[in-house]
Design an enzyme around this catalytic site. Structure first.
Site, PDB file in Angstrom:
ATOM      1  N   LYS A  57       0.843  -1.199   0.000  1.00 18.78           N
ATOM      2  CA  LYS A  57       0.000   0.000   0.000  1.00 18.78           C
ATOM      3  C   LYS A  57       0.877   1.247   0.000  1.00 18.78           C
ATOM      4  CE  LYS A  57      -0.432   0.010   5.050  1.00 18.78           C
ATOM      5  NZ  LYS A  57      -1.359   0.049   6.202  1.00 18.78           N
ATOM      6  N   TYR A 287      16.587  31.005   4.089  1.00 16.74           N
ATOM      7  CA  TYR A 287      15.498  31.823   4.619  1.00 16.74           C
ATOM      8  C   TYR A 287      15.615  31.999   6.135  1.00 16.74           C
ATOM      9  CZ  TYR A 287      12.995  31.201   0.178  1.00 16.74           C
ATOM     10  OH  TYR A 287      12.627  31.214  -1.136  1.00 16.74           O
TER      11      TYR A 287
END
Length: 395
Positions: A57, A287
């Protein structure tokens, strides 16, 4: 598919005309040899009479569902487990004919039609769902029965009918047209815990539920309870099948289970250096200037970031491998890029390979290392790498 030597190439772009992946800024390598090894190790751990379900999955936990499924089946797996109908359809469209269990709940007309058409096997969690399946299949004049897997809740408090009602539930499903009981199963909530109390309690509840079912004359073809942790921990949990997810990808569900079996990590994450330069003392990096250079530094910009699945919360905490050595990541990790301090690794050039997860030389960085830094689990780490990172199969 690349050889291991090609996958470990740390050169520049000279080979990009031969192998398109050499021009990628970043990618995920899937070691099919390691995957095969893990499946074979698990096969040796369980009885020859016990089937092995490879849980694929979530795109095989980020490893690539079709490639993983094909390799797992060739290496000894008998079944495949997915969470959703589209995941099952993807495997069928790839030509995979092995039995596929849908572990999630399905209810809608479209889902039921697709399950019947693609010969998938659903989980039945409640009497209401069983009735919907039977009535829907009857309304479309479905000429045969579909195999269904009955889910009991033994203490996970997730999908499934209360195990105390197992006898009545199974009896109802057996009485309904178009449904054929393929298995009765449950799921362990704490098998990875060093304290076995809850696991033993769930096991006892499951045993009592199965006894109820057999008392009314129903003998399911398959019983299954064990996930990866249960499979590694206790052979009494194996029954007719085990459902193994994280372990086939070479990751242990708990540290103390490492002694049980030799597993090899399947996934590596790599990226290329896109620029190298020198910054002076006091220069801010990325940043927010979360990092200020304490001295003159040689830095490398690398073409991978949080949009690719590198958690931003690892900023200024993680290390990566360059030329077989650990180096520090500095500054805020950005959407598409991150920055390294390579001052102590001279002569790094643009185009060189950086290993974020995996091995270079004798050094290794594992998904567990990231998970421990982020107070999460390795499952979340490997599932987090986005599909703009190509998956490259390596043997």
């Amino acid at each position: 598919m690349l050889s291991r030597e090609q996958g470990n190439d740390v050169g520049s772009h000279q080979n990009c005309d031969t192998y398109a992946w050499f021009s990628q800024r970043a990618w995920v390598e899937i070691d099919l040899e390691a995957l095969s090894h893990n499946v074979q190790q698990l096969r040796q751990l369980i009885s020859e009479h016990t089937d092995l379900m490879a849980v694929v999955k979530a795109d095989a936990y980020g490893h690539g569902a079709v490639t993983v499924a094909q390799t797992a089946l060739k290496s000894g797996a008998n079944w495949l487990g997915v969470a959703t109908v589209p995941e099952g359809i993807e495997l069928r469209e790839a030509g995979i004919n092995a039995p596929i269990l849908i572990l999630g709940a399905t209810h809608t007309l479209e889902q039921i039609h697709a399950i019947a058409h693609w010969k998938l096997q659903p989980t039945i969690c409640s009497p209401k769902q069983a009735l919907v399946f039977s009535e829907t299949l009857g309304s479309i004049d479905y000429s045969s029965s579909i195999p269904v897997h009955i889910k009991l809740d033994t203490g996970m408090s997730r999908l499934g009918t209360n195990c105390e009602l197992a006898g009545n539930f199974v009896q109802l499903v057996q009485s309904l047209p178009h449904l054929e009981i393929a298995s009765v199963y449950s799921h362990l909530a704490t098998a990875d815990s060093a304290d076995p109390t809850v696991m033993h309690l769930q096991h006892q509840r499951y045993e009592r539920a199965i006894a109820q079912i057999k008392e009314i004359g129903i003998e399911p073809s398959y019983l299954h309870l064990a996930n990866s942790a249960g499979t590694l921990r206790d052979q009494n949990l194996h029954y007719d099948m085990v459902r193994v997810g994280i372990a086939i990808y070479g990751l242990y569900p708990a540290t103390y289970l490492r002694e049980k079996i030799d597993l090899r990590p399947v996934l590596q994450v790599k990226a290329r250096v896109t620029q190298v330069k020198t910054i002076s003392e006091g220069t801010g990096v990325s940043y927010g200037y979360q990092f200020i250079a304490p001295r003159e530094l040689r830095i490398a910009v690398v073409g991978i970031g949080y949009a690719d699945g590198v958690p931003r919360n690892l900023s200024n905490k993680m290390q990566v491998l360059v030329r077989g050595k650990r180096v520090e990541q500095i500054g805020a990790i950005t959407m598409d890029q991150l920055i390294l301090d390579i001052t102590d690794v001279p002569h790094i050039q643009e185009g060189e390979i950086v290993t974020l997860l995996g091995q270079q030389g004798k050094e290794k960085i594992s998904a567990d290392e990231w998970a421990n830094q982020l107070n999460t689990i390795s499952w979340e780490i490997v599932c987090g790498f986005k599909h703009r990172l190509p998956r490259v199969a390596v043997m």
